[in-house]
Design an enzyme around this catalytic site. Structure first.
Site, PDB file in Angstrom:
ATOM      1  CB  CYS A  80     -82.700 -49.860  63.762  1.00  0.00           C
ATOM      2  SG  CYS A  80     -81.714 -51.364  63.653  1.00  0.00           S
ATOM      3  CB  CYS A  93     -84.096 -55.832  64.154  1.00  0.00           C
ATOM      4  SG  CYS A  93     -82.789 -54.756  63.528  1.00  0.00           S
TER       5      CYS A  93
END
Lengths: 200, 239
Positions: free
Chosen positions: A107, A105
Site C-alpha cells: 500500500c 502488501c
C-alpha cells in the site's frame, strides 16, 4: 499452487495468454491498458506530492488544512484518486522523523507519489523497517536520523494512506513554490531520504 | 491468515537493495498486468480485500522470490478460476503457445469506449473504503488498548507482530470496509478504524528494540480490547 520460480520469458508468456483471454471476454482492451500505463508513467507521480509539499511550506493556512485532512487539501490542487482516497500527512520536525511502509502488501499513496519503487514492495524493506528503522535508513539509504529524534514508522494496514511532509530546508527564504517543489524528492515523502540540497 | 506475506519483524531475508534509477515498469508484461487490478475489479473478479487475499495464497517460496507484478497474475488467476471466468486448461494451452511464439499477436478486438471511460474516471475518483454505519465507536483517542490474539485462517489485517501488544489510540477514522469479512467474500460489514501507537520496546522487547522509536498501525474495532480508558488515563500516553 506450485513452487516453480518462473523465468521472465515464462512470466511474459503466461501474462500474454491471460491478457488474450481477458481481451476476448471483454474485460480489457489494449487501448484501456495503454491508457492506464500512460497515466502512471507520465501523469501521476511524485511531482504531484512535491507540489503539495511546496504549497504547505509556503502557505501556513494550506498546511493547516493539509495536516487536518490531506485528501481534501490535495483536492484543492486537483490531486486525488485511486489508492489515496483517504490520506494522512505526517509532519517531520526536529524531534520527529516519520517513515512509511506496508508490511502486509505494498500500500502506497498513488495520487501524490505514483506507483511505488520496487524496494518498497520487496520483502526486505517490509520485514526490517518496523524493527530496525534507523539501521535500514542508514545502511540502505545512507540517511542518518539523530538519536534525539523519535522515529515513527507508519504501517499502512488499512485504506488510510500515510505520507511524509518533510521539513522546509534553511536558505530558501523568498523562494517560489515552483523553486521549492524542485527540492522535494520522492524519498523525502516516503521518509527514507532528505530533500535535495540547497545550493548556496 | 498466518502467511509469509506478513513480513514485519522477519529476520534473515537479506539487505534492502535500492537501485539508483528504475523505470515504473521494468518489462512489457508488467504493463499488461498493472491494469488487470482495475479492469478485473470492474468485471467483478474481486474487491481490493479479496485481491490481497488472493496474493496471500501464493506459494511462500514463490511469493518471496518472484517479481512483484507476478503476484497480481496469481490473484487474477485465483479468482478467475474460482468464479469460472477463466478456463485454466485453455490458459495453459495459450501459455505454451506464447512461450513458443513470443511475438504472436494478441487477439484482434475493437476498442471499448466504456473501458477507456472507466479508466479515466476511476483513477482520479478512486474507490473509497469509508462507509456510513450505525455502529458506535467503542474506543476514543487516548484509550490504551490491547490487540487480541485471534489468528483467523482467512483474510485479516491482524499482522502477527502487533497481536497481544498494548498501544494507544491516536486517531479515529470512522467506519470503513472490514477486511475480515470483505476479504473472505462475506460482505463489507463496516467497522470503525483507529490508528494505534506502539513503542518499539512493546513490539520487540527492551533488549532488542532500537531506542526512541514507535510504530503506528491501523486496526478495526473488533481487533482490540480496552486496557485503560482515556478518561482514567491521566498520563495520556504509553510510557
Amino acid at each position: 499452487m506450485s513452487a516453480t520460480i518462473r523465468t521472465q520469458e515464462e512470466i511474459a508468456a503466461r501474462v500474454k495468454a491471460l491478457e488474450s483471454m481477458l481481451i476476448e471476454s471483454g474485460v480489457m482492451t489494449t487501448q484501456a491498458i495503454d491508457r492506464m500505463v500512460e497515466i502512471y508513467e507520465h501523469e501521476v507521480g511524485p511531482q504531484l506530492g512535491a507540489k503539495v509539499v511546496a504549497k504547505a511550506w509556503s502557505d501556513p493556512d494550506f498546511k493547516a488544512r493539509l495536516v487536518e485532512d490531506a485528501s481534501e487539501a490535495c483536492k484543492e490542487l486537483g490531486i486525488s484518486g485511486l489508492q489515496g482516497e483517504d490520506m494522512v500527512v505526517v509532519e517531520n520536525s526536529e524531534s520527529v522523523h516519520n517513515v512509511i511502509v506496508c508490511t502486509l502488501c505494498s500500500c502506497y499513496p498513488w495520487p501524490v507519489l505514483g506507483l511505488p519503487p520496487n524496494w518498497y514492495k520487496d520483502p526486505q524493506y517490509r520485514a526490517a523497517i518496523t524493527r530496525e528503522p534507523r539501521k535500514v535508513l542508514s545502511e540502505a539509504f545512507g540517511f542518518t536520523v539523530l538519536d534525539n529524534a523519535e522515529v515513527r514508522v507508519w504501517d499502512s494496514s488499512s485504506e488510510m494512506r500515510y505520507w511524509v511532509l518533510p521539513q522546509r530546508p534553511g536558505g530558501t527564504d523568498g523562494w517560489t513554490e515552483e523553486q521549492l517543489s524542485e527540492l522535494v524528492t520522492r524519498d523525502s515523502m516516503i521518509g527514507v531520504g532528505p530533500v535535495a540540497p540547497v545550493a548556496s | 491468515m498466518n502467511g509469509v506475506f506478513d513480513l514485519a519483524g522477519t529476520d534473515g531475508v537479506g539487505p534492502v537493495i535500492v537501485p539508483d534509477e528504475e523505470p515504473v515498469f521494468r518489462a512489457e508484461w508488467e504493463k499488461a498486468v498493472f491494469p488487470m487490478f482495475a479492469m478485473c475489479f470492474r468485471a467483478g473478479f474481486f474487491g481490493v480485500d479479496q485481491f490481497r487475499h488472493g496474493m496471500e495464497h501464493i506459494d511462500p517460496a514463490v511469493y518471496l522470490k518472484s517479481p512483484y507484478y507476478e503476484h497480481w497474475v496469481h490473484t487474477v488467476e485465483h479468482f478467475g478460476e474460482k468464479l469460472g471466468k477463466l478456463d485454466m486448461a485453455e490458459l495453459d494451452r495459450r501459455t505454451a503457445h506464447y512461450l513458443a511464439n513470443p511475438d504472436a499477436p494478441l487477439p484482434e478486438h475493437a476498442d471499448a469506449p466504456e473501458l477507456l471511460a472507466f479508466v479515466n474516471a476511476v483513477v482520479p475518483a478512486g474507490a473509497p473504503a469509508k462507509r456510513p454505519s450505525d455502529k458506535v465507536a467503542r474506543f476514543k483517542v487516548g484509550d490504551i488498548v490491547r490487540v487480541d490474539r485471534s489468528a483467523p485462517k482467512g483474510h485479516t489485517r491482524r499482522a502477527r507482530y502487533v497481536r497481544g501488544a498494548v498501544g494507544e489510540v491516536v486517531m479515529h477514522h470512522g467506519p470503513m470496509v472490514y477486511p475480515d469479512t470483505a476479504g473472505n467474500g462475506l460482505g463489507e460489514n463496516p467497522e470503525h478504524v483507529y490508528t494505534l501507537r506502539f513503542t518499539s520496546e512493546e513490539l520487540w522487547g527492551a533488549e532488542h528494540a532500537e531506542p526512541n522509536g514507535s510504530v503506528y498501525f491501523d486496526v478495526w474495532d473488533p481487533y482490540i480490547e480496552l486496557v485503560t480508558s482515556a478518561t482514567d488515563n491521566t498520563e495520556g500516553a504509553v510510557a
